[in-house]
Design a protein around this motif. Structure first.
Motif, PDB file in Angstrom:
ATOM      1  N   SER A  14       0.846  -1.399  -0.228  1.00 27.81           N
ATOM      2  CA  SER A  14      -0.236   0.072  -0.180  1.00 27.81           C
ATOM      3  C   SER A  14       1.135   1.538   0.112  1.00 27.81           C
ATOM      4  CB  SER A  14      -0.810  -0.189   1.225  1.00 27.81           C
ATOM      5  OG  SER A  14      -0.347   0.353   2.461  1.00 27.81           O
ATOM      6  N   VAL A  15       1.826   1.104   0.616  1.00 23.81           N
ATOM      7  CA  VAL A  15       3.135   2.370   0.433  1.00 23.81           C
ATOM      8  C   VAL A  15       3.673   2.717  -0.752  1.00 23.81           C
ATOM      9  CG1 VAL A  15       5.113   3.451   2.005  1.00 23.81           C
ATOM     10  CG2 VAL A  15       3.385   2.656   3.312  1.00 23.81           C
ATOM     11  N   THR A  65       1.499   3.669  -4.213  1.00 26.22           N
ATOM     12  CA  THR A  65       0.373   5.090  -4.424  1.00 26.22           C
ATOM     13  C   THR A  65       1.157   6.216  -5.392  1.00 26.22           C
ATOM     14  OG1 THR A  65       2.334   5.951  -3.036  1.00 26.22           O
ATOM     15  CG2 THR A  65       0.744   5.556  -1.890  1.00 26.22           C
ATOM     16  N   ALA A 125       1.189  13.949  -3.079  1.00 26.57           N
ATOM     17  CA  ALA A 125       1.288  13.733  -1.625  1.00 26.57           C
ATOM     18  C   ALA A 125       1.454  13.992  -0.243  1.00 26.57           C
ATOM     19  CB  ALA A 125       2.712  13.029  -2.075  1.00 26.57           C
ATOM     20  N   TRP A 137      -2.816  14.440  -0.703  1.00 21.66           N
ATOM     21  CA  TRP A 137      -3.524  12.741  -0.495  1.00 21.66           C
ATOM     22  C   TRP A 137      -3.178  12.663   1.033  1.00 21.66           C
ATOM     23  CZ3 TRP A 137      -3.993   9.836  -5.726  1.00 21.66           C
ATOM     24  CH2 TRP A 137      -5.355  11.020  -6.237  1.00 21.66           C
ATOM     25  N   GLN A 138      -1.970  13.569   1.635  1.00 23.81           N
ATOM     26  CA  GLN A 138      -1.480  12.501   2.980  1.00 23.81           C
ATOM     27  C   GLN A 138      -0.533  10.874   2.696  1.00 23.81           C
ATOM     28  OE1 GLN A 138      -4.178  12.777   5.911  1.00 23.81           O
ATOM     29  NE2 GLN A 138      -3.911  15.353   6.267  1.00 23.81           N
ATOM     30  N   GLN A 139      -0.314  11.549   1.505  1.00 29.34           N
ATOM     31  CA  GLN A 139       0.897   9.635   0.909  1.00 29.34           C
ATOM     32  C   GLN A 139       2.007   9.755   0.908  1.00 29.34           C
ATOM     33  OE1 GLN A 139      -1.339   8.612  -2.810  1.00 29.34           O
ATOM     34  NE2 GLN A 139      -2.842   7.730  -1.928  1.00 29.34           N
ATOM     35  N   GLN A 140       3.183  11.195   1.691  1.00 29.77           N
ATOM     36  CA  GLN A 140       4.455  10.920   1.943  1.00 29.77           C
ATOM     37  C   GLN A 140       4.829   9.403   2.665  1.00 29.77           C
ATOM     38  OE1 GLN A 140       3.386  15.287   4.220  1.00 29.77           O
ATOM     39  NE2 GLN A 140       4.836  15.708   2.438  1.00 29.77           N
ATOM     40  N   SER A 141       5.694   9.111   1.976  1.00 31.38           N
ATOM     41  CA  SER A 141       6.858   7.622   2.610  1.00 31.38           C
ATOM     42  C   SER A 141       7.491   7.964   2.824  1.00 31.38           C
ATOM     43  CB  SER A 141       5.606   6.762   1.643  1.00 31.38           C
ATOM     44  OG  SER A 141       6.647   6.420   0.252  1.00 31.38           O
TER      45      SER A 141
END
Length: 205
Positions: A13-14, A17, A66, A69-73
């Motif tokens: 899932s990470v 993205t 990122a 959508w708060q998809q920073q990793s």
């Protein structure tokens, strides 16, 4: 019972993205960009320009998505600058090889490439002591100018059909990017050396 963050489903899932997929695409475009330099005639130039612009746009889009959508990793944080460095380094080497960048302007390209190697090495060390060096706003401007310079230079002589001064503007922007590269590189190095010295003092204690 909480799920393990290292389980395959969590990792997938990470890793998959949209921002990370765009970063993968930017890396995948690097060998495609190289291949365009083996296409004879002006067609190869324009394909290279389109590929470089598309890759540069993904650099902005993946960061925006990122954050929005708060998809920073951590994966994205690691790969994003690597993708940028691969793209710009490949383009500069190819432009030097076909003498679009020649003479004293080669020093500008060497400054940019040297800074990228220096900062990459510094970041690799700082990662071992769990210290991150954030990207400054000036460094973002440097990257934007650098990308614009390479775009104009990729147009080559054919670019004069759109802008008669495209090659000259590309060289000017390349030198401007090189000057900003020296400043931001020194800034990163100064900040990083503080942690390097602190680590040495901790080991000697």
């Amino acid at each position: 019972m909480s799920s393990d963050p290292t389980t395959p489903s969590r990792v997938d899932s990470v890793a998959w993205t949209l921002p990370n997929i765009l970063t993968y695409a930017r890396i995948a475009l690097v060998p495609v960009l190289v291949a365009t330099f083996f296409i004879s005639g002006e067609m190869g130039r324009w394909i290279a320009v389109c590929i470089f612009i598309a890759a540069s746009v993904t650099d902005y889009i993946d960061g925006y998505i990122a954050r929005a959508w708060q998809q920073q990793s951590s994966l994205g944080t690691m790969l994003d600058p690597i993708a940028d460095k691969l793209l710009v380094s490949a383009a500069l080497l190819l432009l030097a090889a076909n003498e679009t960048i020649a003479g004293i302007s080669l020093f500008a390209a060497v400054i940019i490439l040297s800074r990228e190697i220096l900062v990459s090495g510094l970041r690799e060390f700082l990662a071992t002591v769990q210290v991150s060096v954030p990207v400054t706003q000036l460094a973002k401007w440097k990257t934007a100018i650098q990308m614009t310079a390479v775009t104009f230079l990729l147009c080559g002589p054919e670019g004069r059909e759109l802008f008669w001064f495209s090659s000259e503007l590309g060289i000017v922007l390349l030198w401007l990017a090189a000057m900003l590269t020296l400043y931001t590189g020194y800034d990163y190095f100064r900040a990083g050396m503080h942690h390097v010295i602190a680590a040495d003092e901790k080991d000697d204690a």
